[in-house]
Design an enzyme around this catalytic site. Sequence first.
Site, PDB file in Angstrom:
ATOM      1  N   CYS A   2       0.839  -1.193   0.000  1.00  0.00           N
ATOM      2  CA  CYS A   2       0.000   0.000   0.000  1.00  0.00           C
ATOM      3  C   CYS A   2       0.875   1.245   0.000  1.00  0.00           C
ATOM      4  O   CYS A   2       2.027   1.222   0.414  1.00  0.00           O
ATOM      5  CB  CYS A   2      -0.904   0.014   1.225  1.00  0.00           C
ATOM      6  SG  CYS A   2      -1.870  -1.478   1.457  1.00  0.00           S
ATOM      7  N   ARG A  27       3.740  -0.110  -6.604  1.00  0.00           N
ATOM      8  CA  ARG A  27       3.743  -0.940  -5.398  1.00  0.00           C
ATOM      9  C   ARG A  27       2.595  -1.942  -5.386  1.00  0.00           C
ATOM     10  O   ARG A  27       2.601  -2.887  -4.606  1.00  0.00           O
ATOM     11  CB  ARG A  27       3.653  -0.039  -4.159  1.00  0.00           C
ATOM     12  CG  ARG A  27       4.867   0.847  -3.976  1.00  0.00           C
ATOM     13  CD  ARG A  27       4.640   1.860  -2.878  1.00  0.00           C
ATOM     14  NE  ARG A  27       4.571   1.255  -1.566  1.00  0.00           N
ATOM     15  CZ  ARG A  27       5.604   1.104  -0.752  1.00  0.00           C
ATOM     16  NH1 ARG A  27       6.803   1.498  -1.134  1.00  0.00           N
ATOM     17  NH2 ARG A  27       5.464   0.565   0.434  1.00  0.00           N
ATOM     18  N   TRP A  74      -3.937  -2.097  -0.947  1.00  0.00           N
ATOM     19  CA  TRP A  74      -3.869  -3.492  -1.404  1.00  0.00           C
ATOM     20  C   TRP A  74      -4.605  -4.303  -0.354  1.00  0.00           C
ATOM     21  O   TRP A  74      -4.171  -4.386   0.781  1.00  0.00           O
ATOM     22  CB  TRP A  74      -2.412  -3.913  -1.539  1.00  0.00           C
ATOM     23  CG  TRP A  74      -2.175  -5.176  -2.283  1.00  0.00           C
ATOM     24  CD1 TRP A  74      -2.206  -5.355  -3.640  1.00  0.00           C
ATOM     25  CD2 TRP A  74      -1.809  -6.447  -1.729  1.00  0.00           C
ATOM     26  NE1 TRP A  74      -1.890  -6.656  -3.956  1.00  0.00           N
ATOM     27  CE2 TRP A  74      -1.638  -7.354  -2.809  1.00  0.00           C
ATOM     28  CE3 TRP A  74      -1.602  -6.924  -0.423  1.00  0.00           C
ATOM     29  CZ2 TRP A  74      -1.285  -8.685  -2.620  1.00  0.00           C
ATOM     30  CZ3 TRP A  74      -1.249  -8.254  -0.244  1.00  0.00           C
ATOM     31  CH2 TRP A  74      -1.095  -9.114  -1.332  1.00  0.00           C
ATOM     32  N   ASN A 100      -0.792   1.639   6.377  1.00  0.00           N
ATOM     33  CA  ASN A 100      -0.147   0.461   5.805  1.00  0.00           C
ATOM     34  C   ASN A 100       0.172  -0.503   6.945  1.00  0.00           C
ATOM     35  O   ASN A 100       0.611  -0.074   8.004  1.00  0.00           O
ATOM     36  CB  ASN A 100       1.165   0.827   5.093  1.00  0.00           C
ATOM     37  CG  ASN A 100       0.933   1.614   3.824  1.00  0.00           C
ATOM     38  OD1 ASN A 100      -0.184   1.765   3.361  1.00  0.00           O
ATOM     39  ND2 ASN A 100       2.019   2.124   3.257  1.00  0.00           N
ATOM     40  N   GLY A 101       0.012  -1.809   6.704  1.00  0.00           N
ATOM     41  CA  GLY A 101       0.332  -2.783   7.737  1.00  0.00           C
ATOM     42  C   GLY A 101      -0.907  -3.526   8.199  1.00  0.00           C
ATOM     43  O   GLY A 101      -1.975  -3.471   7.568  1.00  0.00           O
ATOM     44  N   GLU A 481      14.591 -18.353 -11.474  1.00  0.00           N
ATOM     45  CA  GLU A 481      14.259 -16.934 -11.626  1.00  0.00           C
ATOM     46  C   GLU A 481      13.531 -16.682 -12.942  1.00  0.00           C
ATOM     47  O   GLU A 481      12.592 -15.891 -13.004  1.00  0.00           O
ATOM     48  CB  GLU A 481      15.534 -16.098 -11.532  1.00  0.00           C
ATOM     49  CG  GLU A 481      15.398 -14.637 -11.931  1.00  0.00           C
ATOM     50  CD  GLU A 481      14.451 -13.835 -11.062  1.00  0.00           C
ATOM     51  OE1 GLU A 481      14.159 -12.684 -11.437  1.00  0.00           O
ATOM     52  OE2 GLU A 481      13.999 -14.342 -10.008  1.00  0.00           O
ATOM     53  N   LYS A 485       9.821 -15.016 -13.343  1.00  0.00           N
ATOM     54  CA  LYS A 485       9.512 -13.839 -14.152  1.00  0.00           C
ATOM     55  C   LYS A 485       8.304 -14.099 -15.044  1.00  0.00           C
ATOM     56  O   LYS A 485       7.423 -13.251 -15.192  1.00  0.00           O
ATOM     57  CB  LYS A 485      10.724 -13.463 -15.023  1.00  0.00           C
ATOM     58  CG  LYS A 485      11.816 -12.763 -14.276  1.00  0.00           C
ATOM     59  CD  LYS A 485      11.386 -11.361 -13.880  1.00  0.00           C
ATOM     60  CE  LYS A 485      11.904 -10.960 -12.535  1.00  0.00           C
ATOM     61  NZ  LYS A 485      11.654 -11.748 -11.381  1.00  0.00           N
ATOM     62  N   GLU A 488       5.098 -14.188 -12.975  1.00  0.00           N
ATOM     63  CA  GLU A 488       4.723 -12.898 -12.400  1.00  0.00           C
ATOM     64  C   GLU A 488       3.970 -12.012 -13.383  1.00  0.00           C
ATOM     65  O   GLU A 488       2.980 -11.371 -13.009  1.00  0.00           O
ATOM     66  CB  GLU A 488       5.973 -12.154 -11.916  1.00  0.00           C
ATOM     67  CG  GLU A 488       6.572 -12.698 -10.639  1.00  0.00           C
ATOM     68  CD  GLU A 488       7.808 -11.931 -10.224  1.00  0.00           C
ATOM     69  OE1 GLU A 488       7.933 -11.599  -9.035  1.00  0.00           O
ATOM     70  OE2 GLU A 488       8.663 -11.650 -11.096  1.00  0.00           O
ATOM     71  N   LYS A 603       5.305  -4.407  -5.143  1.00  0.00           N
ATOM     72  CA  LYS A 603       6.757  -4.284  -5.261  1.00  0.00           C
ATOM     73  C   LYS A 603       7.442  -4.548  -3.935  1.00  0.00           C
ATOM     74  O   LYS A 603       8.460  -5.227  -3.879  1.00  0.00           O
ATOM     75  CB  LYS A 603       7.107  -2.879  -5.765  1.00  0.00           C
ATOM     76  CG  LYS A 603       8.595  -2.656  -6.008  1.00  0.00           C
ATOM     77  CD  LYS A 603       9.108  -3.562  -7.104  1.00  0.00           C
ATOM     78  CE  LYS A 603      10.569  -3.315  -7.402  1.00  0.00           C
ATOM     79  NZ  LYS A 603      11.105  -4.305  -8.365  1.00  0.00           N
TER      80      LYS A 603
END
Length: 608
Positions: A2, A27, A74, A100-101, A481, A485, A488, A603
């Site tokens: 967030c 983000r 989020w 946030n949190g 990786e 990618k 994602e 992010k």
Amino acid sequence: MCGIVAYIGFRPALPILIDGLKKLEYRGYDSAGVSLLDSGKLKTEKAVGKIRELEKKLEQKNLEGFLGISHTRWATHGEPNEVNAHPQLSADGKIAVVHNGIIENYAILKKHLQAEGVQFTSDTDTEVVAHWISKFYNGDLGKAVLKALESIEGTFGLAVISADDPDILVGARRGSPLVLGVGENESFLASDVSAIVGHTQKIVYLEDNDVALIKREGFTVRNIKDKSVSREVQEIEATLEQSQKGDFPHFMLKEIFEQPEALRNCTRGRLLLGDGNAKLAGLDNSLKELRSIDRIIITACGTSYYSAMVGEYLIEEWAGIPVEVEYASEFRYRNPIIGSNTLVFTISQSGETADTLAALREAQHKGATVLSICNVVGSTIARASNGGVYLHAGPEIGVASTKAFNAQVTVLALIALLLGRQRRLSNAQGVEIAQAISELPSVVEKTLTLSDEILKIAKVYANHPNFLYLGRHYNYPVAMEGALKLKEISYIHAEGYPAAEMKHGPIALIDANMPVVIVAPKDALFDKVVSNAREIKARGGKLIVVASDDCSPLDEFADHIIRVPQTLNALMPVITSVPLQLLAYHIAVLRGNDVDQPRNLAKSVTVE
């Protein structure tokens, strides 16, 4: 995750808030909202979806004011809708909060408030915070926030304003990043420096349990026990241009092509070519201790975990020190054995990853020296560790990490070289390695010229539902990786395996509809990887190979060969990862996906 942006000053707040939120879009979020103090009243607008949906609603309003807070949410508590979006208001509508949190004891506090007759309208834990602050408000917003936080448990980055206290903005943090921007007769508060770059270069990084009382003319910081604390004002180097796409269609592509410069910045001043060694200022205080360590633990999440796997191979080969790589989310919940000569490294691009930060604190609690590898200067992990190395890769906006991965691998190579020269590497070996590291930017530049060729391959496979990625030794983490990618940003199911493990199960999946990406540069295990490739072709699989220039044995049966320049085998992950980044990017674009903001992802993962 967030995003928070808040402002108090002499300029209209709304344009500053919206501009800041747009800079935090990377983000990840599913709703957005603002509250402004306008003519003595708090006026709030919220919208589901992108910030442009909020802007459409605001166009119908005439909100003015010089104090305001804003948020991109989020969803955690409650589905993404306007009711659950932030800001959340107190029952009388006079206090607005963005958060946030996660408030861990929100249910207990909510039950207490409901017993007092408070009516709730949302499913969020944040609404509890707004009502709880209101419970203690008696004309001084700062004191109300301080009092409320005495009984609030969990993680938070908070920005709070009140209609009855128009000359103050209150910020508070515990476990969720929050930075204060200092201007001339104006102040800013944000969850990320990038939101306020362009308005000020003077930044205060708030620490856990800080409560900032922010006014137009200045600020004070107190801890949750209401004791005054001192926080340094720092000058930041980030520029507005760094957070813009320029001529690139997406931040991700821009950041892929920024890798040569990122690696130059990452290695600048750190390589001693004549001595075949590395000099890392962030480790200077630990050099003596590094000589005595007999075990290293590297803990990280996501892409950083895969760079750590490469680091494991590098350190063990060059320095002869046993290395274990642990998922931070698992490390924090078990009882790790940490001896007196165990060194712990944490890796995090943002320096704010909640699981990695918790792992760091667990390791320190057990007496370990913890060194960090981070990209964001002043981040929580960087400040909490006993030392470490910054990547200097520049801002990474795209959610799917690219240049940070290769910068992490390069820093790990520098660390491995430093440790190796302390132990088993000769001067000649060190010089060869240092020279190869110094040449990585130019080798990556050559690799990037393959983008159009990779686009052609992407067009063939963009609609396939599954991919398999295989590699061995140094390139096994690259396969992992590469699969990540693709998952994602394209939403295609993909799995990465050690190539030899294919025959222990995954080979059952191989048929004409299964593209298999094999990372096979010319190294000691090349012939064995060729044998694995033949097994795939014998079962009708489609074979995409990332190979060195001289890997001719694959020509006769690979469907596609992406030939990359050769460097030292140990450094090939920096090269072989680039085609996999480009393949994932091109496939995602061909599928019409939002490459920079893939669904469900953020992010910086600042909640558990």
